[in-house]
Design an enzyme around this catalytic site. Structure first.
Site, mmCIF file in Angstrom:
data_model
loop_
_atom_site.group_PDB
_atom_site.id
_atom_site.type_symbol
_atom_site.label_atom_id
_atom_site.label_comp_id
_atom_site.label_asym_id
_atom_site.label_seq_id
_atom_site.Cartn_x
_atom_site.Cartn_y
_atom_site.Cartn_z
ATOM 1 N N HIS A 144 4.587 39.136 -70.804
ATOM 2 C CA HIS A 144 3.866 40.255 -71.429
ATOM 3 C C HIS A 144 3.918 41.429 -70.465
ATOM 4 C CE1 HIS A 144 0.844 42.174 -74.083
ATOM 5 N NE2 HIS A 144 0.495 42.780 -72.951
ATOM 6 N N CYS A 145 4.481 42.545 -70.904
ATOM 7 C CA CYS A 145 4.685 43.693 -70.035
ATOM 8 C C CYS A 145 3.639 44.766 -70.338
ATOM 9 C CB CYS A 145 6.090 44.267 -70.216
ATOM 10 S SG CYS A 145 6.422 45.691 -69.161
ATOM 11 N N PRO A 146 2.751 45.075 -69.391
ATOM 12 C CA PRO A 146 1.765 46.132 -69.648
ATOM 13 C C PRO A 146 2.385 47.519 -69.737
ATOM 14 C CG PRO A 146 1.664 45.417 -67.353
ATOM 15 C CD PRO A 146 2.598 44.481 -68.052
ATOM 16 N N ASN A 204 3.329 45.447 -74.741
ATOM 17 C CA ASN A 204 3.900 44.529 -75.725
ATOM 18 C C ASN A 204 4.481 43.324 -74.996
ATOM 19 O OD1 ASN A 204 4.692 43.522 -78.188
ATOM 20 N ND2 ASN A 204 6.371 44.972 -78.498
#
Length: 254
Positions: free
Chosen positions: A108-110, A114
């Site tokens: 999960h990439c801040p 997303n």
């Protein structure tokens, strides 16, 4: 936090897209120091970068529905998620932030707010690549402004950009160094994971190397992630992705 991170990335892009042409490209083009193609190339790199950012942040990473259709021949490749109690293909992962199971989730990439999964991994890879290109382009222009380009003859000394040119370019250079260093490291990590057929989550698992890691050609590895064997299309964010794995019948394409 996710919206703050993606807003910060967009702000860096907006700053350099506005100030670099205004401080460097347009003045030197008007005085005949640089060709028009250099200006066009910078805007193309900037456009591809922001399109990849928008698509990576809004695309479905591969979330599974509540009641997926599971072909009888593939049931052995599915398992029950112990968090949401739904069936999912193996190598899927439940994202605690999004509350969904995502097919072949990498992380999960801040910075895009997303998940990075099977259906948007290629867009995230493009974002890392074009962010590197744009950052390096910006650093080169900042350097040339003081050490290579000819001095400008027609300058309005009362303009804000003229009076604060040094400070604006220093901020731009600092952003360029940070973005280029961070994105280069992330891009290398992603490429290494794709070539070794290992997601970031699987690398963090102590048993992942015994279960999933495999050797394969770099062409097939990238073609599988990007959804096409045409190498030129690997660089285009404005298209749809089609799975190359014929054995998986259930897909939701970007």
């Amino acid at each position: 936090m996710g919206w703050l991170c993606i807003g910060l990335v967009f702000g860096i892009w907006l700053y350099n897209t506005f100030f670099i042409p205004k401080l460097v490209l347009f003045p030197h083009y008007d005085e005949g120091h640089i060709p028009w193609a250099l200006v066009v190339c910078y805007y193309i790199a900037s456009a591809l970068c922001v399109v990849a950012l928008f698509r990576a942040s809004t695309a479905d990473p591969g979330r599974l529905p509540v009641d997926p259709h599971i072909p009888h021949s593939e049931r052995e490749h599915w398992e029950l998620c112990n968090k949401c109690n739904l069936m999912r293909p193996k190598r899927s992962h439940h994202c605690s932030r999004c509350g969904h199971c995502v097919r072949r989730m990498d992380h999960h990439c801040p910075w895009i707010n997303n998940c990075v999964g099977e259906d948007n991994h290629w867009l995230f890879l493009q974002l890392c690549f074009y962010a590197q290109v744009l950052s390096l382009f910006t650093l080169v222009l900042d350097f040339c402004q003081y050490y290579y380009f000819q001095p400008l003859r027609r300058l309005d000394q009362e303009r804000f950009t003229t009076r604060h040119e040094l400070a604006l370019l220093r901020v731009s250079a600092l952003m360029g160094v940070v973005m280029f260093g961070g994105m280069s490291s992330l891009f290398y990590t992603q490429i290494n994971g794709i070539l070794s057929d290992m997601t970031t989550i699987e690398k963090m698992s102590q048993f992942s190397s015994e279960t999933y890691g495999s050797k394969r050609s770099w062409q097939w590895a990238l073609a599988e992630v990007c959804g096409t064997r045409w190498k030129l299309l690997w660089l285009l964010p404005l298209r749809s992705r089609q799975s190359l794995q014929a054995s998986h019948h259930y897909r939701s394409h970007v």
